[in-house]
Design a protein around this motif. Sequence first.
Motif, PDB file in Angstrom:
ATOM      1  N   ILE A 149       0.839  -1.202   0.000  1.00 37.79           N
ATOM      2  CA  ILE A 149       0.000   0.000   0.000  1.00 37.79           C
ATOM      3  C   ILE A 149       0.869   1.244   0.000  1.00 37.79           C
ATOM      4  O   ILE A 149       0.564   2.250  -0.644  1.00 37.79           O
ATOM      5  N   HIS A 150       1.938   1.196   0.748  1.00 37.28           N
ATOM      6  CA  HIS A 150       2.971   2.231   0.752  1.00 37.28           C
ATOM      7  C   HIS A 150       2.432   3.641   1.017  1.00 37.28           C
ATOM      8  O   HIS A 150       2.761   4.593   0.307  1.00 37.28           O
ATOM      9  N   GLY A 151       1.604   3.758   2.044  1.00 39.47           N
ATOM     10  CA  GLY A 151       1.175   5.080   2.475  1.00 39.47           C
ATOM     11  C   GLY A 151       0.382   5.857   1.451  1.00 39.47           C
ATOM     12  O   GLY A 151       0.362   7.091   1.482  1.00 39.47           O
ATOM     13  N   ASN A 152      -0.301   5.151   0.558  1.00 41.19           N
ATOM     14  CA  ASN A 152      -1.085   5.793  -0.503  1.00 41.19           C
ATOM     15  C   ASN A 152      -2.564   5.578  -0.188  1.00 41.19           C
ATOM     16  O   ASN A 152      -3.179   4.606  -0.634  1.00 41.19           O
ATOM     17  N   LEU A 155      -5.676   2.975  -1.584  1.00 39.85           N
ATOM     18  CA  LEU A 155      -6.274   1.989  -0.686  1.00 39.85           C
ATOM     19  C   LEU A 155      -7.787   2.141  -0.637  1.00 39.85           C
ATOM     20  O   LEU A 155      -8.534   1.152  -0.720  1.00 39.85           O
ATOM     21  N   GLU A 156      -8.271   3.352  -0.512  1.00 35.82           N
ATOM     22  CA  GLU A 156      -9.717   3.576  -0.453  1.00 35.82           C
ATOM     23  C   GLU A 156     -10.399   3.175  -1.751  1.00 35.82           C
ATOM     24  O   GLU A 156     -11.512   2.639  -1.736  1.00 35.82           O
ATOM     25  N   ALA A 157      -9.733   3.406  -2.878  1.00 37.49           N
ATOM     26  CA  ALA A 157     -10.316   3.009  -4.159  1.00 37.49           C
ATOM     27  C   ALA A 157     -10.462   1.499  -4.241  1.00 37.49           C
ATOM     28  O   ALA A 157     -11.474   0.980  -4.732  1.00 37.49           O
ATOM     29  N   ASP A 178       4.010  -4.007   3.848  1.00 35.74           N
ATOM     30  CA  ASP A 178       4.378  -2.678   3.345  1.00 35.74           C
ATOM     31  C   ASP A 178       3.170  -1.749   3.311  1.00 35.74           C
ATOM     32  O   ASP A 178       2.772  -1.230   2.275  1.00 35.74           O
ATOM     33  N   LEU A 179       2.621  -1.529   4.492  1.00 36.69           N
ATOM     34  CA  LEU A 179       1.561  -0.539   4.653  1.00 36.69           C
ATOM     35  C   LEU A 179       2.121   0.857   4.462  1.00 36.69           C
ATOM     36  O   LEU A 179       1.397   1.769   4.043  1.00 36.69           O
ATOM     37  N   GLU A 189      -4.397   2.833  10.009  1.00 36.23           N
ATOM     38  CA  GLU A 189      -5.662   2.840  10.746  1.00 36.23           C
ATOM     39  C   GLU A 189      -6.804   2.243   9.932  1.00 36.23           C
ATOM     40  O   GLU A 189      -7.683   1.553  10.464  1.00 36.23           O
ATOM     41  N   ARG A 190      -6.784   2.470   8.626  1.00 36.55           N
ATOM     42  CA  ARG A 190      -7.828   1.891   7.771  1.00 36.55           C
ATOM     43  C   ARG A 190      -7.678   0.374   7.681  1.00 36.55           C
ATOM     44  O   ARG A 190      -8.665  -0.370   7.787  1.00 36.55           O
TER      45      ARG A 190
END
Length: 242
Positions: free
Chosen positions: A9-12, A16-18, A34-35, A47-48
């Motif tokens: 996900i790499h802080g994006n 992630l929401e999409a 790799d969140l 958190e999500r």
Amino acid sequence: MRILVISDIHGNFPALEAVLSSVVTVDAVWCLGDLVGYGPHPNECIERIASLPNLTCLLGNHDAAVTDSRNIEKFNDEAGHAIYWTRRNLSDANLDYLSKLPEMVATDWVTLAHGSPRNPTWEYIIDPMTAMINFAFFDTQIALVGHSHLPVAFIADKESDNITRTLTKPGDVLHLETRVILNPGSVGQPRDHDPRASYGILDPEEQTWELFRVEYDFKKTQADLKKAGLPAKLASRLAEGW
């Protein structure tokens, strides 16, 4: 049973929401690590992810570097800059969450690792030779890995030692009739020249694997990267998926 499989996900957060918004119904979520790293939204992403029901989440190499400075010298300048920035901006609670993530999880039918079954945090499985070696390091039919940011499948031949490497595309449905290593690609930083967020759906009852891609507002992420003072290269690559 349908399982959402995501990685890198790499802080994006917009990516992630999409992904989460595009998935209709799943029974569980497996995140292969790799969140954080590279992206400007580490707290939001952690958190999500942590809020998702029926979640299994692993430690990635960027997560490990943020929590305990492990092998930071292995990162290039841009990635290292983002690691230090993430550490400064991460909340104590989210740092603690990352520090408690496991490196590998195995059940009686599937093995989960960020990098590989042989080296869960760091090894890339990109070529058939590396995949063939790794088949000896797990006993299950399926292994799920991330790390390379490439949506790829390595399929073992039933009658020989041959390994087939297949780059999976949206709409591809693999019927899992033999041992496989599967990678869902990257949510937050694809590297197959397709900028859309990538994820997979595993159905263990139907024995299928399907890849999906979804567009997201990468310009929002680019703007937030610039605002955070993170390297410009991290923003430019999002538009081209490399």
